[in-house]
Write an enzyme that holds these catalytic residues in place. Sequence first.
Site, PDB file in Angstrom:
ATOM      1  N   PRO A 180      10.634   0.353  17.910  1.00 37.54           N
ATOM      2  CA  PRO A 180      10.449  -1.198  18.126  1.00 37.54           C
ATOM      3  C   PRO A 180      10.394  -2.010  17.069  1.00 37.54           C
ATOM      4  CG  PRO A 180       8.411   0.274  18.343  1.00 37.54           C
ATOM      5  CD  PRO A 180       9.565   1.527  18.065  1.00 37.54           C
ATOM      6  N   ASN A 181      11.005  -3.040  17.072  1.00 45.77           N
ATOM      7  CA  ASN A 181      11.004  -4.348  16.495  1.00 45.77           C
ATOM      8  C   ASN A 181      12.073  -4.132  15.405  1.00 45.77           C
ATOM      9  OD1 ASN A 181       8.864  -5.836  17.686  1.00 45.77           O
ATOM     10  ND2 ASN A 181       7.585  -4.258  17.276  1.00 45.77           N
ATOM     11  N   ARG A 191      13.940 -11.128   9.941  1.00 42.64           N
ATOM     12  CA  ARG A 191      12.419 -11.879  10.006  1.00 42.64           C
ATOM     13  C   ARG A 191      11.657 -10.815   8.680  1.00 42.64           C
ATOM     14  NH1 ARG A 191      14.106 -13.972  13.696  1.00 42.64           N
ATOM     15  NH2 ARG A 191      13.239 -14.754  15.500  1.00 42.64           N
ATOM     16  N   TYR A 207      10.741  -6.052   4.676  1.00 44.99           N
ATOM     17  CA  TYR A 207      11.805  -5.147   5.191  1.00 44.99           C
ATOM     18  C   TYR A 207      13.283  -5.231   4.782  1.00 44.99           C
ATOM     19  CZ  TYR A 207       7.798  -4.124   8.534  1.00 44.99           C
ATOM     20  OH  TYR A 207       6.584  -3.777   9.047  1.00 44.99           O
ATOM     21  N   ASN A 266      13.315   6.546  12.383  1.00 44.13           N
ATOM     22  CA  ASN A 266      12.301   5.582  11.924  1.00 44.13           C
ATOM     23  C   ASN A 266      11.478   5.362  13.100  1.00 44.13           C
ATOM     24  OD1 ASN A 266      10.525   3.318  11.140  1.00 44.13           O
ATOM     25  ND2 ASN A 266      12.003   2.560   9.897  1.00 44.13           N
ATOM     26  N   ALA A 283       6.348   1.390  14.692  1.00 48.21           N
ATOM     27  CA  ALA A 283       4.905   1.501  15.186  1.00 48.21           C
ATOM     28  C   ALA A 283       4.699   2.798  15.905  1.00 48.21           C
ATOM     29  CB  ALA A 283       4.469   0.167  15.849  1.00 48.21           C
ATOM     30  N   HIS A 293       2.615   5.866  14.523  1.00 48.23           N
ATOM     31  CA  HIS A 293       1.125   5.705  14.301  1.00 48.23           C
ATOM     32  C   HIS A 293       0.322   6.186  15.718  1.00 48.23           C
ATOM     33  CE1 HIS A 293       2.182   4.182  10.405  1.00 48.23           C
ATOM     34  NE2 HIS A 293       2.905   3.023  11.069  1.00 48.23           N
ATOM     35  N   ASP A 345       5.908  15.179  20.690  1.00 49.15           N
ATOM     36  CA  ASP A 345       5.971  16.345  21.702  1.00 49.15           C
ATOM     37  C   ASP A 345       7.511  16.543  21.944  1.00 49.15           C
ATOM     38  OD1 ASP A 345       3.031  16.027  23.572  1.00 49.15           O
ATOM     39  OD2 ASP A 345       3.442  17.044  21.764  1.00 49.15           O
ATOM     40  N   GLU A 386      11.704  12.163   8.906  1.00 51.29           N
ATOM     41  CA  GLU A 386      11.063  10.617   9.069  1.00 51.29           C
ATOM     42  C   GLU A 386      11.382   9.722   8.145  1.00 51.29           C
ATOM     43  OE1 GLU A 386       6.813  11.354   9.659  1.00 51.29           O
ATOM     44  OE2 GLU A 386       6.561   9.163   9.476  1.00 51.29           O
ATOM     45  N   HIS A 435      10.952   5.642   6.798  1.00 49.64           N
ATOM     46  CA  HIS A 435      10.116   4.344   6.718  1.00 49.64           C
ATOM     47  C   HIS A 435      10.707   3.484   5.547  1.00 49.64           C
ATOM     48  CE1 HIS A 435       7.532   5.782   9.814  1.00 49.64           C
ATOM     49  NE2 HIS A 435       7.090   6.816   9.219  1.00 49.64           N
ATOM     50  N   ILE A 436      10.844   2.223   5.700  1.00 50.78           N
ATOM     51  CA  ILE A 436      11.498   1.355   4.959  1.00 50.78           C
ATOM     52  C   ILE A 436      10.552   0.902   3.747  1.00 50.78           C
ATOM     53  CG2 ILE A 436      12.409  -1.005   4.589  1.00 50.78           C
ATOM     54  CD1 ILE A 436      13.334  -0.978   7.551  1.00 50.78           C
ATOM     55  N   THR A 437       9.220   0.786   4.375  1.00 50.11           N
ATOM     56  CA  THR A 437       7.980   0.639   3.534  1.00 50.11           C
ATOM     57  C   THR A 437       7.217   1.695   3.216  1.00 50.11           C
ATOM     58  OG1 THR A 437       6.542   0.039   5.362  1.00 50.11           O
ATOM     59  CG2 THR A 437       7.736  -1.840   4.343  1.00 50.11           C
ATOM     60  N   ARG A 496       0.013   0.186   2.791  1.00 48.47           N
ATOM     61  CA  ARG A 496      -0.340  -0.825   3.749  1.00 48.47           C
ATOM     62  C   ARG A 496      -1.749  -0.828   4.516  1.00 48.47           C
ATOM     63  NH1 ARG A 496       5.063  -2.017   7.028  1.00 48.47           N
ATOM     64  NH2 ARG A 496       3.960  -3.870   7.470  1.00 48.47           N
ATOM     65  N   ARG A 519      -1.764   2.073   9.348  1.00 48.43           N
ATOM     66  CA  ARG A 519      -0.336   2.920   9.159  1.00 48.43           C
ATOM     67  C   ARG A 519      -0.383   3.867   8.256  1.00 48.43           C
ATOM     68  NH1 ARG A 519       2.957  -1.696  10.724  1.00 48.43           N
ATOM     69  NH2 ARG A 519       1.896  -3.558  10.468  1.00 48.43           N
TER      70      ARG A 519
HETATM   71  O1  LIG Z   1       8.304   0.800   6.894  1.00 51.63           O
HETATM   72  C1  LIG Z   1       8.650   1.082   7.992  1.00 51.63           C
HETATM   73  O2  LIG Z   1      10.110   1.550   8.376  1.00 51.63           O
HETATM   74  C2  LIG Z   1       7.948   1.021   9.551  1.00 51.63           C
HETATM   75  O3  LIG Z   1       8.367   2.091  10.057  1.00 51.63           O
HETATM   76  C3  LIG Z   1       8.259  -0.358  10.022  1.00 51.63           C
HETATM   77  C4  LIG Z   1       7.354  -0.441  11.474  1.00 51.63           C
HETATM   78  C5  LIG Z   1       7.556  -2.031  11.898  1.00 51.63           C
HETATM   79  C6  LIG Z   1       9.008  -2.133  12.297  1.00 51.63           C
HETATM   80  C7  LIG Z   1       9.183  -3.598  12.383  1.00 51.63           C
HETATM   81  O4  LIG Z   1      10.245  -3.995  11.691  1.00 51.63           O
HETATM   82  C8  LIG Z   1      10.545  -5.381  11.563  1.00 51.63           C
HETATM   83  C9  LIG Z   1      11.552  -5.716  10.805  1.00 51.63           C
HETATM   84  C10 LIG Z   1      11.731  -7.255  10.625  1.00 51.63           C
HETATM   85  C11 LIG Z   1      10.884  -8.030  11.315  1.00 51.63           C
HETATM   86  C12 LIG Z   1       9.934  -7.673  12.123  1.00 51.63           C
HETATM   87  C13 LIG Z   1       9.583  -6.453  12.049  1.00 51.63           C
HETATM   88  C14 LIG Z   1       5.895  -0.365  10.889  1.00 51.63           C
HETATM   89  O5  LIG Z   1       5.067  -0.474  12.336  1.00 51.63           O
HETATM   90  C15 LIG Z   1       5.827   0.935  10.088  1.00 51.63           C
HETATM   91  O6  LIG Z   1       4.306   1.152  10.119  1.00 51.63           O
HETATM   92  C16 LIG Z   1       6.490   1.203   8.913  1.00 51.63           C
END
Ligand SMILES: O=C(O)[C@]1(O)C[C@H](CCCOc2ccccc2)[C@@H](O)[C@H](O)C1
Length: 149
Positions: free
Chosen positions: A11-12, A19, A24, A75, A78, A81, A88, A99, A101-103, A108, A112
């Site tokens: 998601p997102n 954004r 990111y 990836n 959210a 977590h 499953d 797995e 993650h960008i960050t 954080r 997370r």
């Molecule tokens: O660091 C990552 O890749 C995360 O999976 C990104 C998730 C958030 C994805 C939302 O990505 C966006 C990208 C641009 C603008 C808004 C959200 C965050 O909830 C995880 O804790 C770490």
Amino acid sequence: MAKTILLINGPNLNLLGTRQPELYGSTTLSDVESQGKQHAEKLGANLETFQSNHEGAIVDRIHAARHKVDAIVINPAAYTHTSVAIRDALLGVDIPFIEIHITNTHAREKFRHHSYLSDKAEAVIMGLGTFGYTAAIEHAVRNVKSRRQ
Ligand SMILES: O=C(O)[C@]1(O)C[C@H](CCCOc2ccccc2)[C@@H](O)[C@H](O)C1
């Protein structure tokens, strides 16, 4: 037979590059997917891609991958977590997964710091920005042993 890798974004991540670039980066999801496909092809493999903001849709896509793909790069965003359901599903189809993650989620917010997937992943890649996707695809093609019958 050429390996097939499935890239799943949660998601997102459809907002990637549009954004919060400070967090990111400025690469769009579409670019991550097309660059990933190019990289996979360079390694003699195929990459399928999927993104959804809905937990059940991600579960359904994982089910559909059974016997069809050799590894999953995910990836979960959210859902990392929160989602026992995605955990499953991955265990249920018995497809090895990486797995990504960008960050660096451990740098954080505390919420997370836990992942419902990491203990079962072949590898966890985080904090490398969108290069993490390239690293994950490379590892999936070169090192992950397929269980596909
Ligand atoms: O660091 C990552 O890749 C995360 O999976 C990104 C998730 C958030 C994805 C939302 O990505 C966006 C990208 C641009 C603008 C808004 C959200 C965050 O909830 C995880 O804790 C770490």
